[in-house]
Design an enzyme around this catalytic site. Sequence first.
Site, PDB file in Angstrom:
ATOM      1  N   GLU A 119      -3.274  14.671  89.602  1.00 48.59           N
ATOM      2  CA  GLU A 119      -4.006  15.951  89.678  1.00 48.59           C
ATOM      3  C   GLU A 119      -5.513  15.793  89.507  1.00 48.59           C
ATOM      4  O   GLU A 119      -6.271  16.681  89.888  1.00 48.59           O
ATOM      5  CB  GLU A 119      -3.443  16.945  88.654  1.00 48.59           C
ATOM      6  CG  GLU A 119      -3.701  16.634  87.181  1.00 48.59           C
ATOM      7  CD  GLU A 119      -2.619  15.778  86.536  1.00 48.59           C
ATOM      8  OE1 GLU A 119      -1.921  15.038  87.259  1.00 48.59           O
ATOM      9  OE2 GLU A 119      -2.485  15.831  85.294  1.00 48.59           O
ATOM     10  N   CYS A 132       2.971  11.995  84.244  1.00 49.39           N
ATOM     11  CA  CYS A 132       2.758  11.288  82.976  1.00 49.39           C
ATOM     12  C   CYS A 132       3.938  11.526  82.022  1.00 49.39           C
ATOM     13  O   CYS A 132       4.988  10.924  82.199  1.00 49.39           O
ATOM     14  CB  CYS A 132       1.425  11.679  82.366  1.00 49.39           C
ATOM     15  SG  CYS A 132       0.852  10.424  81.224  1.00 49.39           S
ATOM     16  N   HIS A 172      -2.035  10.420  86.462  1.00 46.28           N
ATOM     17  CA  HIS A 172      -2.278  11.854  86.689  1.00 46.28           C
ATOM     18  C   HIS A 172      -2.903  12.067  88.071  1.00 46.28           C
ATOM     19  O   HIS A 172      -4.136  12.093  88.189  1.00 46.28           O
ATOM     20  CB  HIS A 172      -3.241  12.390  85.625  1.00 46.28           C
ATOM     21  CG  HIS A 172      -2.662  12.473  84.257  1.00 46.28           C
ATOM     22  ND1 HIS A 172      -1.984  13.582  83.800  1.00 46.28           N
ATOM     23  CD2 HIS A 172      -2.646  11.589  83.238  1.00 46.28           C
ATOM     24  CE1 HIS A 172      -1.594  13.381  82.549  1.00 46.28           C
ATOM     25  NE2 HIS A 172      -1.977  12.167  82.187  1.00 46.28           N
TER      26      HIS A 172
HETATM   27  N1  GLN Z   1       2.493  11.496  75.361  1.00 50.11           N
HETATM   28  C1  GLN Z   1       2.652  10.569  76.426  1.00 50.11           C
HETATM   29  C2  GLN Z   1       1.910   9.271  76.195  1.00 50.11           C
HETATM   30  O1  GLN Z   1       1.007   9.222  75.393  1.00 50.11           O
HETATM   31  C3  GLN Z   1       2.233  11.195  77.748  1.00 50.11           C
HETATM   32  C4  GLN Z   1       0.780  11.488  77.842  1.00 50.11           C
HETATM   33  C5  GLN Z   1       0.416  12.411  78.974  1.00 50.11           C
HETATM   34  O2  GLN Z   1       1.262  13.112  79.501  1.00 50.11           O
HETATM   35  N2  GLN Z   1      -0.845  12.430  79.347  1.00 50.11           N
HETATM   36  O3  GLN Z   1       2.194   8.278  76.816  1.00 50.11           O
END
Ligand code: GLN
Length: 542
Positions: free
Chosen positions: A518, A387, A516
């Site tokens: 994970e 992400c 994600h």
């Molecule tokens: N801050 C970033 C976004 O909002 C990444 C978010 C995250 O890593 N879950 O896109």
Amino acid sequence: MAKFIFVAGGVMSGIGKGIAVASIGKILKSKGFKVTAIKIDPYINVDAGTMNPIEHGEVFVTDDGVECDQDVGNYERFLDENIYTDNYITTGRVYQAVINRERNLKYGGKCVEVVPDIPNEVISRIKKAGRKTIADFVLIEIGGTVGEYQNMLFLEAARMMKLSRPKDVLFILVSYLPIPRMIGEMKTKPTQYAVRTLNSAGIQPNIILARSTVPLDEIRKKKISVFCNVAPKDVISAPDIETIYEIPLNFEKENLGNLILKKLNLRPRKKRDLKDWEVLIKIIKNTKRAVKIGIVGKYFETGKFTLMDSYVSVIESIKHAAYFFKRKPEIFWLSAEKYEKIPSQLKELKKYDGIVVPGGFGLRGIEGKIKVIGFCRKNKIPFLGLCLGMQLAVIEFARNVCGLKKANSTEFMKKGIDNVIDVMPEQKVLLKEKKYGGTMRLGAYKCKLKPGTNSSRAYKSNIISERHRHRYELNNNYREFLEKKGLVIAGINPEKNLVEIIEVKNHPFFVATQFHPEFKSRPLKPHPLFKEFIRAALRLQF
Ligand code: GLN
């Protein structure tokens, strides 16, 4: 008709109530029952999405896009079942529903009261979750500790449920037995008080899980039995052990599964089958050779303590993949800010077999992470970005390979010259209206993989589905340019044409995802990307 098992905590928090619930579920499932689990969080927040990870731990995301407590992740990992929105209850959600109904005149003009209307709403949610999954068992974890003001209405709901269906409801108390150093003896008194507090809420626990650093002895068992009004066989010893995944097996040593079934007048549907799980535990306990993975994050430090809670699914995913290769996962916490302040420290990254840059929010630590990513790219250290980790990998590539020295994300530089990561148009509106709660791009979305990439080789599939939680995305205006300079766009969301995975060429493993992964790794089914990342970290051939 489903059976309902309420699990509450005594003495203090953080004693593994969630893992206990997940383990009980695992045992019942292994005996042929369909199980689902519910997490009740007593706070006012509607969901976990608005909370600081240092304070609350990881925000877990389900397929249907709920931002919930990390225990839901434990349920999914132990049960190997997906958990959905109905299985997550908070005070905020309950009150919101009751108030909305009242505003819509659904209570027919009557006075809506805290009791019974709030517990009734809780009960109807619990039953709905059970119906939806056609579960034989609904396990309900009541967050917090008994005696707290916050969870009283949930205990009240549990009591009311027991009253209406006495044969279908069971109470388990997970309590803690301290061994104060200056006394050197395991003390039962705090647990006695916890049971009394539960009694004053009209609840008598049927089973007590006695958490402590060491197993319970007969003297303590008897004492708890007498003072807490349960038979000695209903007091289960639950000592600290090496790996959480062994807890179901440990409970079974005390015959917990059959004890629960007997109390609810049931028989096992089949002989317990935990063979694969037992093999896994053997691997976990006997593996000596290590794989060293560094996680570069920022949500570790709280006062003088280091917390791992914010990244629990990432940690577990690394473990699952390492176990697959029969390696002992050694995980190192690397503070992003350190590399920002002292770049010469980057050299130490060579000590690790692989580096993960996980998700995150806000400016702190960003430049340090970008430096780490650049170091991994140039020095061919296996790298997995998650992400925010992907967004920063794109920024690093744009700055240092494509020469866009000012490349950035709109999250950190509102009016940047080259914002290769930009806010999604629909998110812009939400942010302007300050609609922060539950409004990110959340839950499972499809992703189409590009043949011949590491990602498509890992998944062995063309279309995958993965869970998201973010507001920002790779800016499509830069896509062609970045690709021309060698960035591999390995996965695209077909509906919205969004970039979901990037890779770099001529590197043993450099993969970063906007989603994600994970959240979908399970102990016996390691996630394909984590698996290939660990394979690369071990210098094994694909
Ligand atoms: N801050 C970033 C976004 O909002 C990444 C978010 C995250 O890593 N879950 O896109």
